[in-house]
Write an enzyme that holds these catalytic residues in place. Structure first.
Site, short mmCIF file in Angstrom:
data_model
loop_
_atom_site.label_atom_id
_atom_site.label_comp_id
_atom_site.label_asym_id
_atom_site.label_seq_id
_atom_site.Cartn_x
_atom_site.Cartn_y
_atom_site.Cartn_z
N LYS A 214 -11.51 0.31 0.58
CA LYS A 214 -11.55 1.74 0.35
C LYS A 214 -11.12 2.00 -1.09
O LYS A 214 -10.48 1.16 -1.71
CB LYS A 214 -10.69 2.49 1.36
CG LYS A 214 -9.24 2.08 1.47
CD LYS A 214 -8.62 2.82 2.65
CE LYS A 214 -7.14 2.55 2.78
NZ LYS A 214 -6.84 1.45 3.71
N SER B 67 0.79 -1.22 0.00
CA SER B 67 0.00 0.00 0.00
C SER B 67 0.82 1.28 0.00
O SER B 67 1.59 1.51 -0.92
CB SER B 67 -0.95 -0.05 1.19
OG SER B 67 -1.88 0.94 1.07
N HIS B 68 0.69 2.07 1.06
CA HIS B 68 1.35 3.38 1.08
C HIS B 68 2.82 3.28 1.47
O HIS B 68 3.51 4.28 1.50
CB HIS B 68 0.61 4.30 2.05
CG HIS B 68 0.60 3.77 3.45
ND1 HIS B 68 -0.21 2.72 3.83
CD2 HIS B 68 1.32 4.10 4.54
CE1 HIS B 68 0.00 2.46 5.10
NE2 HIS B 68 0.93 3.27 5.55
N ASP C 100 -6.09 2.62 -3.01
CA ASP C 100 -7.28 2.64 -2.15
C ASP C 100 -7.40 3.92 -1.32
O ASP C 100 -8.46 4.23 -0.80
CB ASP C 100 -7.38 1.38 -1.26
CG ASP C 100 -6.15 1.16 -0.41
OD1 ASP C 100 -5.17 1.93 -0.51
OD2 ASP C 100 -6.16 0.18 0.37
N ARG C 101 -6.31 4.68 -1.22
CA ARG C 101 -6.39 5.94 -0.47
C ARG C 101 -6.59 7.12 -1.40
O ARG C 101 -6.27 7.03 -2.59
CB ARG C 101 -5.10 6.20 0.29
CG ARG C 101 -4.84 5.20 1.36
CD ARG C 101 -3.62 5.63 2.17
NE ARG C 101 -3.43 4.67 3.23
CZ ARG C 101 -2.81 4.93 4.37
NH1 ARG C 101 -2.30 6.12 4.58
NH2 ARG C 101 -2.70 4.00 5.29
N ASP D 109 -1.44 1.45 -3.86
CA ASP D 109 -2.38 0.45 -4.40
C ASP D 109 -3.74 1.05 -4.74
O ASP D 109 -4.69 0.30 -5.04
CB ASP D 109 -2.53 -0.72 -3.43
CG ASP D 109 -3.09 -0.30 -2.09
OD1 ASP D 109 -2.87 0.86 -1.69
OD2 ASP D 109 -3.77 -1.11 -1.44
N ASP E 41 -2.72 6.41 -3.33
CA ASP E 41 -1.51 5.78 -2.78
C ASP E 41 -1.02 4.63 -3.66
O ASP E 41 -1.52 4.42 -4.77
CB ASP E 41 -1.76 5.30 -1.35
CG ASP E 41 -2.70 4.11 -1.28
OD1 ASP E 41 -3.55 3.98 -2.18
OD2 ASP E 41 -2.58 3.30 -0.34
C1 VG1 Z 1 -2.98 2.51 8.50
C2 VG1 Z 1 -4.16 3.44 8.72
C3 VG1 Z 1 -5.45 2.65 8.62
C4 VG1 Z 1 -5.52 1.94 7.26
C5 VG1 Z 1 -4.29 1.08 7.08
C6 VG1 Z 1 -4.22 0.43 5.71
O1 VG1 Z 1 -2.95 1.54 9.51
O2 VG1 Z 1 -4.05 4.09 9.95
O3 VG1 Z 1 -6.53 3.53 8.81
O4 VG1 Z 1 -6.67 1.15 7.18
O5 VG1 Z 1 -3.11 1.87 7.23
O6 VG1 Z 1 -4.20 1.38 4.70
P1 VG1 Z 1 -1.96 1.64 10.77
O7 VG1 Z 1 -2.18 0.38 11.54
O8 VG1 Z 1 -0.60 1.81 10.22
O9 VG1 Z 1 -2.39 2.86 11.52
V1 VG1 Z 1 -3.45 1.05 3.22
O10 VG1 Z 1 -3.87 2.16 2.14
O11 VG1 Z 1 -1.82 1.13 3.72
O12 VG1 Z 1 -3.89 -0.53 2.91
CO CO Z 2 -3.43 1.56 0.23
#
Ligand code: VG1
Ligand code: CO
Length: 562
Positions: free
Chosen positions: A385, A120-121, A289-290, A287, A285
């Site tokens: 998302k 992801s991010h 979803d953000r 992938d 981001d």
């Molecule tokens: C973070 C965010 C959370 C989100 C998750 C996955 O998690 O706070 O709200 O659902 O990333 O997002 P954490 O445990 O690091 O706070 V993504 O776009 O990285 O799949």
């Molecule tokens: Co993501």
């Protein structure tokens, strides 16, 4: 282990790796860890072991965000799927697929489930992160009862069931067969686009984007959404090709951090803060979803964004024209959405952080729109998302609000939409401070200290000018299946509704990231337009003092402020 007819399966002996435990969203580790012998294969085999005989004869979806090691990983997964009895794998061309698109594909094609190769991010490349997660047949991230089971299997996995066939060419759309087993390479945009067309009024959006007095920029951050933005915004909706910035997916996101926030999307921020800027800016981001939504010199806080989308959905988005079934937000997300729910008389839910908690509510028909403060917004059209959904939702709102404004007249802007919303509902000032990659031991000590403050606290205690109403460790009982999730964030709620929350991230791959969330509400018209950091300064001070954050972590300032 019986595979499909015509496929030879080799039993490859293996030994468990420690620590293959999934966090907030799948298993995320350093790429080099993932590239160790059988590391990825162990986890995937453990998943299939956890699922058992159920997978026989089923079809599996597969795709990823294009990061380094994704193509090799896809070949391993395809062989394991065939070796464990799946009949078919449907995979995005070049092993690419945005997370929301994977969710849409699983749903549309009624697949058994899917694997998404993404961190992801998190940054990518040989020295950064790789990740994988499993989504079920509704397109939703696997719930904790499954992820716990997979983890159990990873501690005892002894053999891999690997089909013995050559690598599949994933560069061309089409079907490859090995005996009765089939790999179908698909265009990664197609199913997703079809789903979005069921949600939004594409002709209306197209005519809005054709206005000469409206322009937009979409920053794909060298990540997976480039091809999606080109196809959807440019080819379908007629936006200028130049509106897609950094639209070619790169295995290391061009050395960047594909996280759409004010820190990491700084180039987009610069464009939107110039005197001559597009009317609308957005980013997503790694992938897809953000999302981050910007107006000219204006940042829409994601907690506000989901509230504004919910408030306007029925009037502006055809999929929601019958009204919303309910709304939900993660616990640290601000209460802006709660106010919309109250006004519209909607069911409302507060879940722990992570998208997996929304799926049950949506499946039960209790939630249409949901969001997280971490730049995540979504609807029940899929079970992830969805960055482009947020972008098209905002464009739909702008199209609607400007329908009577003649071209060349004064356009209703992103800032106008947000300001009008605050005038009606009041404003929940919100900010998140991230202290990335602290030493784990230091972060743990800080958490232990905050727990001791909570244990000693009583309602009525004073923290600066704030009076405590409640302090606890957030716990959630799923209203549908009764499952419980505990230790989901340390929170201090004050009598005026202000909140301070501490959590440790569950998506990092090294050290500990401390997240501090701060919220304060005002309905005072004189204060609505204050800068969030200014408005929140007193409560931030209280948060830093009560947690002794600087003392424990040695950090005097956060790495990212939202
Ligand atoms: C973070 C965010 C959370 C989100 C998750 C996955 O998690 O706070 O709200 O659902 O990333 O997002 P954490 O445990 O690091 O706070 V993504 O776009 O990285 O799949
Ligand atoms: Co993501």
């Amino acid at each position: 282990m019986a595979a499909v007819a015509g496929v030879t399966v080799k039993q490859v002996p293996t030994k468990p790796y420690d620590g293959q435990k999934t966090g907030t969203s799948g298993l995320r580790k350093k790429t080099k860890e993932f590239m160790q012998e059988n590391y990825l294969a162990n986890w995937v085999q453990s998943l299939f072991n956890a699922l058992g005989d159920e997978v026989k004869g089923q079809s599996l979806g597969l795709g990823g965000d294009g990061r380094y090691f994704g193509k090799e990983a896809a070949q391993i997964i395809i062989k394991l799927a065939a070796g464990n009895g799946f009949k078919k794998v449907v995979v995005g061309q070049d092993a690419l697929m945005a997370t929301p698109a994977a969710s849409a594909m699983i749903r549309r094609r009624k697949l058994y489930g899917g694997l998404i190769m993404s961190a992801s991010h998190n940054p990518g490349g040989p020295d950064n992160d790789f990740g994988i997660k499993f989504n079920y047949s509704g397109g939703e991230p696997a719930p904790e009862r499954i992820t716990d089971k997979i983890y159990g299997e990873t501690t005892k996995v002894a053999a891999l069931n690997m089909a013995d066939f050559p690598d599949v060419d994933l560069s061309k759309v089409g079907v490859t067969k090995f005996g009765e087993f089939e790999v179908e390479v698909v265009d990664p945009v197609e199913d997703y686009l079809a789903t979005l067309k069921e949600v939004f009024d594409f002709p209306l959006l197209k005519s809005f984007l054709a206005r000469k007095d409206f322009s937009l920029v979409f920053d794909a951050m060298h990540a997976v959404t480039g091809p999606y933005a080109k196809r959807i915004l440019v080819e379908e909706l007629g936006a200028a090709p130049s509106c897609v910035k950094d639209g070619v997916p790169s295995p290391d996101f061009n050395g960047g951090h594909p996280d759409p926030n004010l820190t990491y999307a700084e180039e987009l921020v610069k464009i939107m803060w110039a005197d001559q800027a597009p009317a609308f800016g957005a980013a997503s981001d790694g992938d897809g979803d953000r999302n981050m939504i910007l107006g000219h010199k204006f940042f829409v806080n994601p907690s506000d964004s989901v509230a504004i989308i919910a408030a306007n959905a029925q009037a502006t988005i055809p999929y929601f024209k019958g009204g919303l079934k309910g709304v939900a937000r993660s616990m640290p997300t601000s209460g802006a959405l709660d106010r919309v729910a109250a006004e519209l008389g909607l069911q409302f839910f507060e879940t722990p952080t992570g998208w997996k908690f929304f799926g049950n509510l949506m499946d039960a028909g209790k939630c249409s729109v949901c969001g997280e403060e971490s730049f995540g917004t979504g609807g029940d059209h899929i079970r992830e998302k969805d960055g482009i959904f947020a972008v098209l939702s905002w464009l739909s709102i702008l199209a609607y609000k400007n329908k009577d404004v003649p071209e060349g007249g004064k356009l209703v802007t992103v800032a106008d939409v947000a300001t009008e919303h605050w005038k009606k509902y009041g404003r929940n000032f919100f900010s998140r401070y991230d202290y990335e990659e602290c030493a784990s031991a230091d972060a743990d000590k800080m958490v232990a200290h905050v727990r001791s403050v909570i244990a000693a606290a009583k309602p009525g205690d004073k923290f600066g000018d704030f009076t405590l109403q409640l302090a606890d460790d957030f716990e959630y009982t799923d209203p549908i299946d009764g499952s419980k999730a505990s230790k989901q964030g340390l929170r201090f709620i004050f009598t005026d509704g202000s909140r301070i929350i501490f959590r440790l991230s569950g998506t990092g791959s090294s050290g500990a990231t401390v997240r501090l969330y701060i919220e304060q509400y005002t309905a005072d018209p004189a204060k609505l337009m204050l800068d969030a950091q200014e408005a929140l300064a007193p409560i931030i001070k209280v948060a830093l003092e009560l947690s002794k954050l600087a003392e424990f972590t040695g950090r005097n300032s956060p790495t990212v402020i939202t």
